[in-house]
Design an enzyme around this catalytic site. Structure first.
Site, PDB file in Angstrom:
ATOM      1  N   ARG A  16     -21.470  -6.866 -20.294  1.00  0.00           N
ATOM      2  CA  ARG A  16     -22.258  -5.896 -19.506  1.00  0.00           C
ATOM      3  C   ARG A  16     -23.736  -5.978 -19.890  1.00  0.00           C
TER       4      ARG A  16
ATOM      5  N   GLU B  50     -11.571  -9.408  -5.520  1.00  0.00           N
ATOM      6  CA  GLU B  50     -12.305 -10.565  -6.070  1.00  0.00           C
ATOM      7  C   GLU B  50     -12.331 -10.548  -7.589  1.00  0.00           C
TER       8      GLU B  50
ATOM      9  N   ARG C 228     -17.858 -13.205  -4.391  1.00  0.00           N
ATOM     10  CA  ARG C 228     -18.515 -12.560  -5.546  1.00  0.00           C
ATOM     11  C   ARG C 228     -20.035 -12.694  -5.443  1.00  0.00           C
TER      12      ARG C 228
ATOM     13  N   LYS D 107     -10.935 -25.761 -11.449  1.00  0.00           N
ATOM     14  CA  LYS D 107     -11.008 -24.481 -10.735  1.00  0.00           C
ATOM     15  C   LYS D 107     -11.765 -24.584  -9.416  1.00  0.00           C
TER      16      LYS D 107
ATOM     17  N   ALA E  61      -4.854 -15.557   1.886  1.00  0.00           N
ATOM     18  CA  ALA E  61      -3.679 -14.892   1.304  1.00  0.00           C
ATOM     19  C   ALA E  61      -3.356 -15.481  -0.058  1.00  0.00           C
TER      20      ALA E  61
HETATM   21  C1  LIG Z   1     -26.109 -11.866   4.239  1.00  0.00           C
HETATM   22  C2  LIG Z   1     -24.637 -11.845   4.220  1.00  0.00           C
HETATM   23  C3  LIG Z   1     -24.134 -10.755   3.322  1.00  0.00           C
HETATM   24  C4  LIG Z   1     -22.612 -10.904   3.238  1.00  0.00           C
HETATM   25  C5  LIG Z   1     -22.067  -9.806   2.420  1.00  0.00           C
HETATM   26  C6  LIG Z   1     -20.615 -10.018   2.265  1.00  0.00           C
HETATM   27  C7  LIG Z   1     -20.017  -8.828   1.680  1.00  0.00           C
HETATM   28  C8  LIG Z   1     -18.602  -9.094   1.418  1.00  0.00           C
HETATM   29  C9  LIG Z   1     -17.858  -7.854   1.395  1.00  0.00           C
HETATM   30  C10 LIG Z   1     -16.401  -8.194   1.450  1.00  0.00           C
HETATM   31  C11 LIG Z   1     -15.623  -7.026   1.763  1.00  0.00           C
HETATM   32  C12 LIG Z   1     -14.339  -7.082   1.753  1.00  0.00           C
HETATM   33  C13 LIG Z   1     -13.599  -8.329   1.521  1.00  0.00           C
HETATM   34  C14 LIG Z   1     -12.529  -8.182   0.510  1.00  0.00           C
HETATM   35  C15 LIG Z   1     -12.121  -9.554   0.088  1.00  0.00           C
HETATM   36  C16 LIG Z   1     -11.213  -9.507  -1.061  1.00  0.00           C
HETATM   37  C17 LIG Z   1     -10.551 -10.834  -1.208  1.00  0.00           C
HETATM   38  C18 LIG Z   1      -9.766 -11.002  -2.486  1.00  0.00           C
HETATM   39  O1  LIG Z   1      -9.671 -10.124  -3.303  1.00  0.00           O
HETATM   40  S1  LIG Z   1      -9.083 -12.523  -2.668  1.00  0.00           S
HETATM   41  C19 LIG Z   1      -8.247 -12.483  -4.172  1.00  0.00           C
HETATM   42  C20 LIG Z   1      -9.182 -12.500  -5.329  1.00  0.00           C
HETATM   43  N1  LIG Z   1      -8.473 -12.680  -6.545  1.00  0.00           N
HETATM   44  C21 LIG Z   1      -9.053 -12.802  -7.683  1.00  0.00           C
HETATM   45  O2  LIG Z   1     -10.263 -12.728  -7.788  1.00  0.00           O
HETATM   46  C22 LIG Z   1      -8.168 -13.118  -8.838  1.00  0.00           C
HETATM   47  C23 LIG Z   1      -8.876 -12.998 -10.152  1.00  0.00           C
HETATM   48  N2  LIG Z   1      -8.364 -13.997 -11.044  1.00  0.00           N
HETATM   49  C24 LIG Z   1      -9.019 -15.147 -11.285  1.00  0.00           C
HETATM   50  O3  LIG Z   1     -10.081 -15.412 -10.735  1.00  0.00           O
HETATM   51  C25 LIG Z   1      -8.379 -16.071 -12.234  1.00  0.00           C
HETATM   52  O4  LIG Z   1      -7.049 -15.938 -12.362  1.00  0.00           O
HETATM   53  C26 LIG Z   1      -8.961 -15.983 -13.636  1.00  0.00           C
HETATM   54  C27 LIG Z   1     -10.390 -16.516 -13.561  1.00  0.00           C
HETATM   55  C28 LIG Z   1      -8.936 -14.568 -14.186  1.00  0.00           C
HETATM   56  C29 LIG Z   1      -8.144 -16.871 -14.569  1.00  0.00           C
HETATM   57  O5  LIG Z   1      -7.821 -18.039 -13.882  1.00  0.00           O
HETATM   58  P1  LIG Z   1      -6.845 -19.114 -14.508  1.00  0.00           P
HETATM   59  O6  LIG Z   1      -6.725 -20.237 -13.562  1.00  0.00           O
HETATM   60  O7  LIG Z   1      -5.609 -18.481 -14.998  1.00  0.00           O
HETATM   61  O8  LIG Z   1      -7.791 -19.505 -15.698  1.00  0.00           O
HETATM   62  P2  LIG Z   1      -7.499 -20.147 -17.071  1.00  0.00           P
HETATM   63  O9  LIG Z   1      -7.266 -19.052 -18.055  1.00  0.00           O
HETATM   64  O10 LIG Z   1      -6.494 -21.229 -16.914  1.00  0.00           O
HETATM   65  O11 LIG Z   1      -8.919 -20.856 -17.309  1.00  0.00           O
HETATM   66  C30 LIG Z   1     -10.043 -20.116 -17.493  1.00  0.00           C
HETATM   67  C31 LIG Z   1     -11.139 -21.158 -17.411  1.00  0.00           C
HETATM   68  O12 LIG Z   1     -11.393 -21.434 -16.043  1.00  0.00           O
HETATM   69  C32 LIG Z   1     -12.752 -21.160 -15.781  1.00  0.00           C
HETATM   70  N3  LIG Z   1     -12.844 -20.615 -14.410  1.00  0.00           N
HETATM   71  C33 LIG Z   1     -12.103 -19.645 -13.858  1.00  0.00           C
HETATM   72  N4  LIG Z   1     -12.527 -19.437 -12.607  1.00  0.00           N
HETATM   73  C34 LIG Z   1     -13.524 -20.296 -12.388  1.00  0.00           C
HETATM   74  C35 LIG Z   1     -14.354 -20.547 -11.276  1.00  0.00           C
HETATM   75  N5  LIG Z   1     -14.247 -19.843 -10.146  1.00  0.00           N
HETATM   76  N6  LIG Z   1     -15.302 -21.507 -11.388  1.00  0.00           N
HETATM   77  C36 LIG Z   1     -15.455 -22.198 -12.538  1.00  0.00           C
HETATM   78  N7  LIG Z   1     -14.676 -22.010 -13.633  1.00  0.00           N
HETATM   79  C37 LIG Z   1     -13.746 -21.063 -13.542  1.00  0.00           C
HETATM   80  C38 LIG Z   1     -13.128 -20.101 -16.785  1.00  0.00           C
HETATM   81  O13 LIG Z   1     -14.504 -20.051 -16.959  1.00  0.00           O
HETATM   82  C39 LIG Z   1     -12.427 -20.602 -18.001  1.00  0.00           C
HETATM   83  O14 LIG Z   1     -13.165 -21.659 -18.524  1.00  0.00           O
HETATM   84  P3  LIG Z   1     -13.102 -21.988 -20.089  1.00  0.00           P
HETATM   85  O15 LIG Z   1     -14.022 -23.148 -20.240  1.00  0.00           O
HETATM   86  O16 LIG Z   1     -11.682 -22.292 -20.423  1.00  0.00           O
HETATM   87  O17 LIG Z   1     -13.598 -20.770 -20.786  1.00  0.00           O
HETATM   88  C1  LIG Z   2      -9.600  -3.524  -0.669  1.00  0.00           C
HETATM   89  C2  LIG Z   2      -8.898  -4.735  -1.208  1.00  0.00           C
HETATM   90  C3  LIG Z   2      -8.915  -5.903  -0.477  1.00  0.00           C
HETATM   91  C4  LIG Z   2      -8.243  -7.038  -0.937  1.00  0.00           C
HETATM   92  N1  LIG Z   2      -8.236  -8.163  -0.181  1.00  0.00           N
HETATM   93  C5  LIG Z   2      -7.557  -9.246  -0.602  1.00  0.00           C
HETATM   94  C6  LIG Z   2      -7.509 -10.431   0.204  1.00  0.00           C
HETATM   95  O1  LIG Z   2      -8.082 -10.502   1.272  1.00  0.00           O
HETATM   96  N2  LIG Z   2      -6.791 -11.477  -0.246  1.00  0.00           N
HETATM   97  C7  LIG Z   2      -6.129 -11.442  -1.426  1.00  0.00           C
HETATM   98  O2  LIG Z   2      -5.489 -12.435  -1.774  1.00  0.00           O
HETATM   99  N3  LIG Z   2      -6.170 -10.352  -2.215  1.00  0.00           N
HETATM  100  C8  LIG Z   2      -6.865  -9.259  -1.832  1.00  0.00           C
HETATM  101  N4  LIG Z   2      -6.916  -8.133  -2.626  1.00  0.00           N
HETATM  102  C9  LIG Z   2      -6.219  -8.120  -3.918  1.00  0.00           C
HETATM  103  C10 LIG Z   2      -7.172  -8.154  -5.101  1.00  0.00           C
HETATM  104  O3  LIG Z   2      -7.842  -9.370  -5.178  1.00  0.00           O
HETATM  105  C11 LIG Z   2      -6.401  -7.863  -6.381  1.00  0.00           C
HETATM  106  O4  LIG Z   2      -5.853  -6.567  -6.280  1.00  0.00           O
HETATM  107  C12 LIG Z   2      -7.316  -7.986  -7.584  1.00  0.00           C
HETATM  108  O5  LIG Z   2      -7.629  -9.329  -7.834  1.00  0.00           O
HETATM  109  C13 LIG Z   2      -6.731  -7.334  -8.852  1.00  0.00           C
HETATM  110  O6  LIG Z   2      -5.506  -7.878  -9.165  1.00  0.00           O
HETATM  111  P1  LIG Z   2      -4.216  -6.970  -9.455  1.00  0.00           P
HETATM  112  O7  LIG Z   2      -4.025  -6.070  -8.298  1.00  0.00           O
HETATM  113  O8  LIG Z   2      -3.140  -7.896  -9.827  1.00  0.00           O
HETATM  114  O9  LIG Z   2      -4.617  -6.084 -10.696  1.00  0.00           O
HETATM  115  P2  LIG Z   2      -3.948  -6.121 -12.129  1.00  0.00           P
HETATM  116  O10 LIG Z   2      -4.262  -7.421 -12.750  1.00  0.00           O
HETATM  117  O11 LIG Z   2      -2.528  -5.749 -12.047  1.00  0.00           O
HETATM  118  O12 LIG Z   2      -4.787  -4.984 -12.833  1.00  0.00           O
HETATM  119  C14 LIG Z   2      -4.229  -3.800 -13.425  1.00  0.00           C
HETATM  120  C15 LIG Z   2      -4.932  -3.532 -14.763  1.00  0.00           C
HETATM  121  O13 LIG Z   2      -4.602  -4.571 -15.662  1.00  0.00           O
HETATM  122  C16 LIG Z   2      -5.755  -5.066 -16.299  1.00  0.00           C
HETATM  123  N5  LIG Z   2      -5.589  -6.499 -16.613  1.00  0.00           N
HETATM  124  C17 LIG Z   2      -4.918  -7.429 -15.893  1.00  0.00           C
HETATM  125  N6  LIG Z   2      -5.008  -8.635 -16.490  1.00  0.00           N
HETATM  126  C18 LIG Z   2      -5.749  -8.482 -17.589  1.00  0.00           C
HETATM  127  C19 LIG Z   2      -6.212  -9.366 -18.596  1.00  0.00           C
HETATM  128  N7  LIG Z   2      -5.931 -10.654 -18.576  1.00  0.00           N
HETATM  129  N8  LIG Z   2      -6.979  -8.846 -19.578  1.00  0.00           N
HETATM  130  C20 LIG Z   2      -7.294  -7.542 -19.606  1.00  0.00           C
HETATM  131  N9  LIG Z   2      -6.883  -6.665 -18.666  1.00  0.00           N
HETATM  132  C21 LIG Z   2      -6.125  -7.115 -17.664  1.00  0.00           C
HETATM  133  C22 LIG Z   2      -6.875  -4.855 -15.292  1.00  0.00           C
HETATM  134  O14 LIG Z   2      -8.133  -4.787 -15.931  1.00  0.00           O
HETATM  135  C23 LIG Z   2      -6.457  -3.516 -14.677  1.00  0.00           C
HETATM  136  O15 LIG Z   2      -6.965  -2.470 -15.478  1.00  0.00           O
HETATM  137  C24 LIG Z   2      -7.564  -6.982  -2.175  1.00  0.00           C
HETATM  138  C25 LIG Z   2      -7.557  -5.800  -2.929  1.00  0.00           C
HETATM  139  C26 LIG Z   2      -8.208  -4.688  -2.453  1.00  0.00           C
HETATM  140  C27 LIG Z   2      -8.175  -3.419  -3.271  1.00  0.00           C
END
Ligand SMILES: CCCCCCCCCC/C=C\CCCCCC(=O)SCCNC(=O)CCNC(=O)[C@H](O)C(C)(C)COP(=O)(O)OP(=O)(O)OC[C@H]1O[C@@H](n2cnc3c(N)ncnc32)[C@H](O)[C@@H]1OP(=O)(O)O
Ligand SMILES: Cc1cc2nc3c(=O)[nH]c(=O)nc-3n(C[C@H](O)[C@H](O)[C@H](O)COP(=O)(O)OP(=O)(O)OC[C@H]3O[C@@H](n4cnc5c(N)ncnc54)[C@H](O)[C@@H]3O)c2cc1C
Length: 642
Positions: free
Chosen positions: A507, A405, A266, A256, A121
């Site tokens: 990309r 993610e 991921r 991190k 969470a």
């Molecule tokens: C055989 C088996 C097969 C199995 C298959 C499995 C399939 C799975 C399928 C799953 C299906 C469903 C599951 C769904 C799960 C979903 C769960 C979730 O969504 S959980 C929530 C996920 N949330 C996010 O991903 C949030 C995204 N945001 C971020 O990651 C961070 O906020 C950010 C990276 C955008 C920014 O972080 P922040 O702390 O604010 O960073 P700073 O700006 O302070 O610093 C950037 C700096 O940090 C480095 N950085 C960031 N992340 C990492 C990392 N992970 N590791 C190393 N370094 C990291 C980044 O590179 C920057 O570095 P600089 O040197 O400063 O450039």
């Molecule tokens: C099916 C599903 C399962 C999930 N499961 C989990 C879970 O198990 N656990 C959990 O914790 N979360 C979970 N999540 C949440 C998910 O991880 C977040 O929704 C995701 O990380 C995107 O964040 P957000 O919703 O805040 O999007 P936002 O950040 O609000 O994105 C909205 C728009 O803003 C843009 N944007 C935001 N920030 C920036 C920036 N810095 N620069 C440029 N553009 C930006 C994005 O590109 C996007 O176009 C799940 C979501 C989904 C859809």
């Protein structure tokens, strides 16, 4: 071919054995087609199968093998999720990577035995991307040696975590850790949410389901609020970070490191996406070789729609991508497992490279998977739009990956940070410091591509062209960024103004990695026939992808217009070459009918009879006259007749 796809002959054989066992266990089959069930029925059905699996898993698979578990999951529980999806995908990986040995000994065996169900969470109603602005707090109370979890306002409610709403009784909760009024940023805590006996939420916890979604509706994505909810100090996951009883904070070796559960998904989701893409293509390609519509030669009978070049162009490049993603995904998982091992023993030097790579891959792969699945749906004409095809569900689940993610644009920008740093090294004459994934940025490229002049170059000229465009775009975007800063723009403002160009660089870099992974794999293959079939697919891949990004290579004259014509001709040539193998290239993934859940994609091709059977089983057809008719439509018509 199955051995290539799944990694080894043993794995392919095991998959077959597992599918065969499941076929003999009707209690593990869907009791009726999922599209005819309500959300509640689906959740119930999934829980029923899940509990049988828990009992019988050991008879079917080796439960310690993640690949076998994943296959079992796809066959029996399916894509739409299950009440314990996040338990395996994030809860256990988070504990494994972030809990200390002592904490693992306490919680992991219980989690693995399924005594408890957990989730991850992190995301909140107000913030998901920007973790620094999450609002849930965990304030250390020195007197009681407890953390007090609190949700200060509505935007701080946890929102989205899978299986949080109804199924889980524990979660790894990410909250800002505050000690003696100092905020140490987001940290993971092990939190009990529900009573282990009654499953009722514990006092201080507000919890529920967030409602139906576009797809993935068997998962109860949830909300969660804390009202000054206390947990012991020792529930902070302390493998890398520690808080001592007196509140002393011991920082982790990498800022991190607590993000590792996200990196885990991921890395692993890439092959999951490849499987979804291949499933949709399997359905569409099989159906396209059953469906006859129109004639190519008017003197001949109607053709299978797969004979149309447009249909091949719609489907075959995505077949190549599915293979490419599977191979790139397998490499990434290997790298992830290596980095994880290093991290656990304190070496964090590879984390940045892994983060950059997985950020780019998850974005490109999920986006292109979505594109490919949607094309597969359209390739099935009207029947593709029916839930009988099951493609819409595959699509809905797959594109969730564009968001979860890390939103794709945001993750591409993470990779861009790494690329810009690498560009700075190149510009300052320090190319020797570039990591292996970006070493090409420091290599001088030729003035023009030799693609059409060295046709037997074993893809080298193609790789060079991808490298050229990726390098050029990276240096161009970096120049733009550095230039704006030189003009006095603040770093963050300059970054935002270049972000479209930066993401283009990300990309291109990622697409290069995917091409290289495909080439590496084909080069390793010993079996001549398999190598031949995959080489054709790789030819289609490199030419199709290059055509897709050709503008970058035309801009500076690296590719000429006549070379573009050559590339286009190669695409058409390989569409034709792949046609005889198309169905087999997808059948080689060996998805069973149980797993595909598609009337159109049936292995026996008996589509029409089964579509009619399927339609007849629709709940609407239980009666000839619906109550909506007797209650509303019939009176309306009668009134109008008076
Ligand atoms: C055989 C088996 C097969 C199995 C298959 C499995 C399939 C799975 C399928 C799953 C299906 C469903 C599951 C769904 C799960 C979903 C769960 C979730 O969504 S959980 C929530 C996920 N949330 C996010 O991903 C949030 C995204 N945001 C971020 O990651 C961070 O906020 C950010 C990276 C955008 C920014 O972080 P922040 O702390 O604010 O960073 P700073 O700006 O302070 O610093 C950037 C700096 O940090 C480095 N950085 C960031 N992340 C990492 C990392 N992970 N590791 C190393 N370094 C990291 C980044 O590179 C920057 O570095 P600089 O040197 O400063 O450039
Ligand atoms: C099916 C599903 C399962 C999930 N499961 C989990 C879970 O198990 N656990 C959990 O914790 N979360 C979970 N999540 C949440 C998910 O991880 C977040 O929704 C995701 O990380 C995107 O964040 P957000 O919703 O805040 O999007 P936002 O950040 O609000 O994105 C909205 C728009 O803003 C843009 N944007 C935001 N920030 C920036 C920036 N810095 N620069 C440029 N553009 C930006 C994005 O590109 C996007 O176009 C799940 C979501 C989904 C859809």
């Amino acid at each position: 071919m199955a051995a290539q796809i799944w990694g080894s002959e043993k794995r392919a054989r095991r998959r077959r054995e597992i599918s065969a066992k499941i076929a003999q266990m009707p209690e593990l089959h869907d009791s009726k087609p999922l599209p005819f069930m309500t959300r509640e029925e689906k959740i119930m059905e999934s829980a029923r199968k899940l509990t049988i699996l828990t009992e019988k898993m050991g008879q079917i698979i080796d439960p310690t093998d993640p690949a076998e578990l994943y296959h079992l999951n796809n066959e029996v529980l399916g894509l739409e999720g299950n009440p314990m999806a996040l338990h395996g995908v994030m809860f256990i990986p988070a504990l494994s990577a972030q809990a200390s040995d002592e904490q693992q000994a306490k919680w992991l065996p219980r989690a693995l035995r399924r005594e408890i169900i957990g989730t991850y969470a992190q995301t909140e109603l107000g913030h998901g991307t920007n973790l620094q602005n999450l609002e849930t707090t965990a304030t250390y109370d020195l007197a009681t040696q407890e953390f007090v979890l609190h949700t200060p306002q509505i935007t701080a409610l946890k929102w989205w975590p899978g299986n949080l709403g109804k199924s889980s009784n524990y979660a790894v909760v990410v909250a800002h850790m505050i000690i003696k009024a100092k905020n140490y940023g987001p940290h993971p805590f092990m939190v009990q949410l529900r009573d282990e006996k009654t499953h009722e939420p514990l006092p201080g916890i507000t919890i529920g389901d967030i409602g139906p979604k576009m797809a993935y509706n068997i998962v109860d994505n949830g909300f969660l609020g804390f009202n000054k909810y206390r947990i012991p100090r020792t529930n902070l996951l302390m493998r890398h970070t520690k808080v001592e009883a007196d509140g002393t904070y011991i920082k982790p070796p990498h800022a991190k490191i607590n993000y590792s559960a996200m990196v885990h998904v991921r890395a692993y989701m890439l092959t999951g996406q490849a499987i979804m893409l291949a499933s949709a293509l399997n359905i569409a390609t099989r159906y396209s070789s059953v469906r006859r519509q129109g004639q190519i030669d008017k003197s001949q009978p109607e053709v299978k729609v797969l004979e149309y070049q447009t249909q091949q162009h719609r489907l075959f490049p995505s077949i190549a991508r599915a293979y490419a993603f599977q191979f790139a995904g397998a490499e990434t998982v290997k790298l992830y497992e290596h980095v994880l091992k290093e991290m656990k023993s304190g070496n964090v030097s590879l984390m940045a490279d892994l983060h950059a790579l997985t950020s780019g891959l998850k974005s490109v792969v999920t986006y292109q998977t979505g594109e490919g699945i949607e094309q597969a749906r359209m390739a099935c004409g009207g029947h593709g739009y029916s839930m009988a095809s099951y493609i819409s569900e595959i699509y809905g689940v797959a594109i969730g990956g564009c968001t979860y993610e890390g939103e794709n644009m945001v993750m591409l920008l993470q990779l861009a940070r790494y690329l810009v740093k690498s560009a700075a090294l190149v510009k300052s004459g320090q190319s020797s410091k570039l990591g292996p994934l970006v070493a090409y940025l420091g290599v001088k490229s030729e003035p023009t591509s030799l693609i059409d002049r060295i046709p037997n170059s074993g893809f080298t000229e193609y790789v060079k062209t991808f490298q050229h465009v990726s390098k050029r775009q990276t240096l161009k975007a970096a120049d733009m960024f550095f230039g704006l800063m030189e003009k006095g723009e603040k770093r963050e403002i300059a970054w935002n103004k270049c972000s479209v160009e930066l993401n283009r660089a990300s990309r291109l870099h990622t697409r290069l990695f995917i091409v290289e992974a495909f080439v590496r794999r084909v080069n390793e293959i010993a079996d001549i026939r398999i190598k031949e079939a995959l080489t054709d697919l790789l030819h289609l891949h490199v030419n199709y992808e290059l055509l897709d990004i050709a503008s970058y290579a035309l801009e500076d004259g690296f590719l000429s217009a006549s070379q573009l014509d050559y590339i286009r001709d190669q695409v058409y040539l390989y569409l034709g070459k792949i046609r005889p193998n198309a169905v087999s290239l997808l059948d080689s993934w060996e998805f069973s009918d149980i797993e595909l859940r598609s009337v159109l994609g049936r292995r026996d091709g008996n589509v029409y009879e089964n579509l009619f059977k399927w339609a007849k089983s629709s709940p609407l057809n239980k009666t000839d006259v619906l109550s909506s008719v007797t209650q509303y439509l019939k009176p309306m018509m009668e009134k109008a007749r008076l």
